[in-house]
Design an enzyme around this catalytic site. Structure first.
Site, PDB file in Angstrom:
ATOM      1  N   GLY A 238      -0.874 -13.020  17.658  1.00 15.55           N
ATOM      2  CA  GLY A 238      -0.597 -14.444  17.912  1.00 15.55           C
ATOM      3  C   GLY A 238       0.765 -14.825  17.357  1.00 15.55           C
TER       4      GLY A 238
ATOM      5  CD  GLN B 174      -5.105 -12.997  28.249  1.00 18.48           C
ATOM      6  OE1 GLN B 174      -5.771 -12.053  27.816  1.00 18.48           O
ATOM      7  NE2 GLN B 174      -5.478 -14.250  28.092  1.00 18.48           N
TER       8      GLN B 174
ATOM      9  CE  LYS C  67       0.597 -16.768  23.728  1.00 18.12           C
ATOM     10  NZ  LYS C  67      -0.681 -17.456  23.673  1.00 18.12           N
TER      11      LYS C  67
ATOM     12  N   GLY D 120       0.825  -1.213   0.000  1.00 19.57           N
ATOM     13  CA  GLY D 120       0.000   0.000   0.000  1.00 19.57           C
ATOM     14  C   GLY D 120       0.853   1.254   0.000  1.00 19.57           C
TER      15      GLY D 120
ATOM     16  CB  THR E 179      -9.000  -6.155   7.479  1.00 21.09           C
ATOM     17  OG1 THR E 179      -9.439  -6.848   6.318  1.00 21.09           O
ATOM     18  CG2 THR E 179      -7.558  -5.730   7.297  1.00 21.09           C
TER      19      THR E 179
ATOM     20  CE1 TYR F  23      -8.990   2.585   8.544  1.00 19.76           C
ATOM     21  CE2 TYR F  23      -9.544   4.596   9.726  1.00 19.76           C
ATOM     22  CZ  TYR F  23      -8.613   3.815   9.074  1.00 19.76           C
ATOM     23  OH  TYR F  23      -7.309   4.245   8.954  1.00 19.76           O
TER      24      TYR F  23
HETATM   25  P1  NAD Z   1      -3.455   1.768   1.768  1.00 19.96           P
HETATM   26  O1  NAD Z   1      -4.882   1.445   1.463  1.00 19.96           O
HETATM   27  O2  NAD Z   1      -2.607   2.301   0.676  1.00 19.96           O
HETATM   28  O3  NAD Z   1      -2.711   0.496   2.355  1.00 19.96           O
HETATM   29  C1  NAD Z   1      -3.353  -0.555   3.022  1.00 19.96           C
HETATM   30  C2  NAD Z   1      -2.769  -1.860   2.502  1.00 19.96           C
HETATM   31  O4  NAD Z   1      -3.368  -2.957   3.205  1.00 19.96           O
HETATM   32  C3  NAD Z   1      -3.071  -2.091   1.008  1.00 19.96           C
HETATM   33  O5  NAD Z   1      -1.900  -2.489   0.356  1.00 19.96           O
HETATM   34  C4  NAD Z   1      -4.117  -3.190   1.019  1.00 19.96           C
HETATM   35  O6  NAD Z   1      -4.122  -3.961  -0.154  1.00 19.96           O
HETATM   36  C5  NAD Z   1      -3.716  -3.968   2.258  1.00 19.96           C
HETATM   37  N1  NAD Z   1      -4.791  -4.769   2.840  1.00 19.96           N
HETATM   38  C6  NAD Z   1      -6.069  -4.392   3.088  1.00 19.96           C
HETATM   39  N2  NAD Z   1      -6.753  -5.401   3.638  1.00 19.96           N
HETATM   40  C7  NAD Z   1      -5.879  -6.449   3.765  1.00 19.96           C
HETATM   41  C8  NAD Z   1      -5.989  -7.775   4.263  1.00 19.96           C
HETATM   42  N3  NAD Z   1      -7.154  -8.242   4.756  1.00 19.96           N
HETATM   43  N4  NAD Z   1      -4.905  -8.575   4.200  1.00 19.96           N
HETATM   44  C9  NAD Z   1      -3.725  -8.124   3.683  1.00 19.96           C
HETATM   45  N5  NAD Z   1      -3.567  -6.872   3.199  1.00 19.96           N
HETATM   46  C10 NAD Z   1      -4.636  -6.045   3.244  1.00 19.96           C
HETATM   47  O7  NAD Z   1      -3.475   2.772   3.000  1.00 19.96           O
HETATM   48  P2  NAD Z   1      -2.295   3.492   3.783  1.00 19.96           P
HETATM   49  O8  NAD Z   1      -2.579   4.926   3.780  1.00 19.96           O
HETATM   50  O9  NAD Z   1      -0.978   3.001   3.307  1.00 19.96           O
HETATM   51  O10 NAD Z   1      -2.554   2.980   5.261  1.00 19.96           O
HETATM   52  C11 NAD Z   1      -1.760   1.981   5.867  1.00 19.96           C
HETATM   53  C12 NAD Z   1      -2.207   1.800   7.313  1.00 19.96           C
HETATM   54  O11 NAD Z   1      -2.072   3.021   8.032  1.00 19.96           O
HETATM   55  C13 NAD Z   1      -3.669   1.371   7.462  1.00 19.96           C
HETATM   56  O12 NAD Z   1      -3.766   0.438   8.507  1.00 19.96           O
HETATM   57  C14 NAD Z   1      -4.371   2.652   7.849  1.00 19.96           C
HETATM   58  O13 NAD Z   1      -5.517   2.412   8.636  1.00 19.96           O
HETATM   59  C15 NAD Z   1      -3.294   3.363   8.658  1.00 19.96           C
HETATM   60  N6  NAD Z   1      -3.507   4.811   8.618  1.00 19.96           N
HETATM   61  C16 NAD Z   1      -3.189   5.551   7.518  1.00 19.96           C
HETATM   62  C17 NAD Z   1      -3.436   6.912   7.518  1.00 19.96           C
HETATM   63  C18 NAD Z   1      -3.086   7.789   6.346  1.00 19.96           C
HETATM   64  O14 NAD Z   1      -3.402   8.975   6.389  1.00 19.96           O
HETATM   65  N7  NAD Z   1      -2.431   7.310   5.314  1.00 19.96           N
HETATM   66  C19 NAD Z   1      -4.028   7.513   8.630  1.00 19.96           C
HETATM   67  C20 NAD Z   1      -4.372   6.717   9.721  1.00 19.96           C
HETATM   68  C21 NAD Z   1      -4.087   5.368   9.715  1.00 19.96           C
END
Ligand code: NAD
Ligand code: UDP
Length: 325
Positions: free
Chosen positions: A105, A165, A108, A15, A95, A148
């Site tokens: 897990g 835990q 751990k 991502g 997710t 979310y």
């Molecule tokens: P993004 O959508 O580009 O990246 C998320 C990645 O997770 C993608 O590559 C997607 O294919 C993968 N993914 C989704 N569901 C999945 C699953 N079930 N199994 C495996 N892979 C899966 O978004 P991002 O901006 O790069 O965000 C990355 C993380 O940072 C996320 O957890 C997001 O919640 C958190 N986050 C980002 C921001 C931001 O502003 N960019 C802000 C707050 C939190």
């Protein structure tokens, strides 16, 4: 300083944030396993890394268990844009929640450190401003953002329960709006939407009156914070806010992007999505103290880099790039 080579797992590694993180870790000499189901991530994002023996990419969904021997885990898997996380809300919650259980897990079992990419959305539509880590938030548990927000809140709960835990070494980062090159051009987030619209001379879609605020952090700054947090000793668990405290109205952001691109696009108004937070800005006092960290890249500088990226992308792909709104 001598490098201690580590085996690092990055979920969501293809991502936006994940691919930059993989690059940083490979460049630092670590062995990196990138795990992604490519829902919002793209193979292109990590294509340049495939030539490195230290890098490996695996198609895998984190809602299923994973067996791997690693020293550190960055758990980023989860769509981050409202358009994408609301597309299949049940899968989004799975997710966050089942993904967290599986990664905790794993941590751990192999005694790895694990860092959770949490979010400012745990504060919901905040009534306290700016947001500090001890603010418990104002989330609507029933609305369209809940899959979310509540998923990420439960993930935080799981992180702290595994820590108490099972003595798992955890780190929780609450990320505020972060932007930069490699954001998905049609993922619907405001920075990518406005830039793509401006570059193509299309109308800029401002939701509501545009007086809602956000604070935008450039990707490089955010990742400095991530790496510093992971490197802290085991007593540091977070949660720690990571974001840029320079707050700006969304309307001002549109005007900045029009100015920086030299675009003649018009601003048009669209309804504000339900539960869209009116004000958001991190208090980063804790990150400064614990990590000696604060963002360095100004908004104009970061937007400049991001505009240059989308300009190249649009030139290469042209009309295939659509904006989600
Ligand atoms: P993004 O959508 O580009 O990246 C998320 C990645 O997770 C993608 O590559 C997607 O294919 C993968 N993914 C989704 N569901 C999945 C699953 N079930 N199994 C495996 N892979 C899966 O978004 P991002 O901006 O790069 O965000 C990355 C993380 O940072 C996320 O957890 C997001 O919640 C958190 N986050 C980002 C921001 C931001 O502003 N960019 C802000 C707050 C939190
Ligand atoms: N927004 C907007 N036009 C767009 C996309 C988003 O005005 O084309 C607004 C959105 O309503 C929100 C802010 O920009 O107030 C940030 O939206 P984004 O989806 O990037 O992230 P959020 O912080 O809401 O998760």
């Amino acid at each position: 300083m001598p490098l201690t080579r580590k085996r690092v797992l990055v979920t969501g590694g293809a991502g936006f944030l994940g691919s930059h993180l993989c690059e940083r870790l490979v460049a630092a000499g670590h062995d990196v396993l990138c795990v992604d189901n490519y829902f919002t991530g793209r193979k292109d994002n990590v294509a340049a890394l495939l030539g490195f023996a230290r890098f490996e990419a695996l198609r895998h969904d984190v809602t299923f268990p994973l067996y791997a021997e690693v020293d550190e885990i960055y758990n980023l898997a989860c769509p981050a844009s409202p358009v994408h996380y609301q597309f299949d809300p049940v899968q989004t919650t799975k997710t966050s929640v089942i993904g967290a259980i599986n990664m905790l897990g794993l941590a751990k079992r192999v005694k790895a450190k694990v860092l959770q990419a949490s979010t400012s959305e745990v504060y919901g539509d905040p009534t306290v401003h700016p947001q500090r880590e001890d603010y418990r938030g104002n989330v609507n548990p029933l609305g369209p953002r809940a899959c979310y927000d509540e998923g990420k809140r439960v993930a935080e709960t799981l992180f702290f329960d595994y820590h108490r835990q099972h003595k798992v070494r955890v780190k929780v980062a609450r990320i505020f709006n972060t932007y930069g090159p490699r954001m998905h051009p049609n993922d619907g987030r405001v920075v990518s939407n406005f830039i793509v619209q401006a570059l193509r001379g299309e109308d800029i879609t401002l939701y509501g009156t545009g007086t809602q605020t956000r604070a935008f952090c450039y990707v490089d700054d955010l990742l400095d914070g991530f790496l510093r947090l992971m490197a802290t000793d085991d007593s540091v668990t977070g949660p720690v806010n990571l974001g840029n405290p320079q707050e700006i109205q969304v309307r001002e952001l549109a005007e900045r992007i029009l100015h920086l691109t030299g675009s003649r696009s018009r601003i048009i108004y669209r309804p504000l999505p339900q539960d869209d937070p009116m004000q958001r800005c991190p208090d980063i006092t804790l990150a400064k103290r614990l990590l000696d960290w604060e963002p360095k890249v100004s908004l104009d500088e970061g937007l400049g880099q991001t505009i240059a990226y989308f300009d190249r992308l649009l030139t290469e792909r042209g009309p295939q790039v659509a904006v989600a709104s």
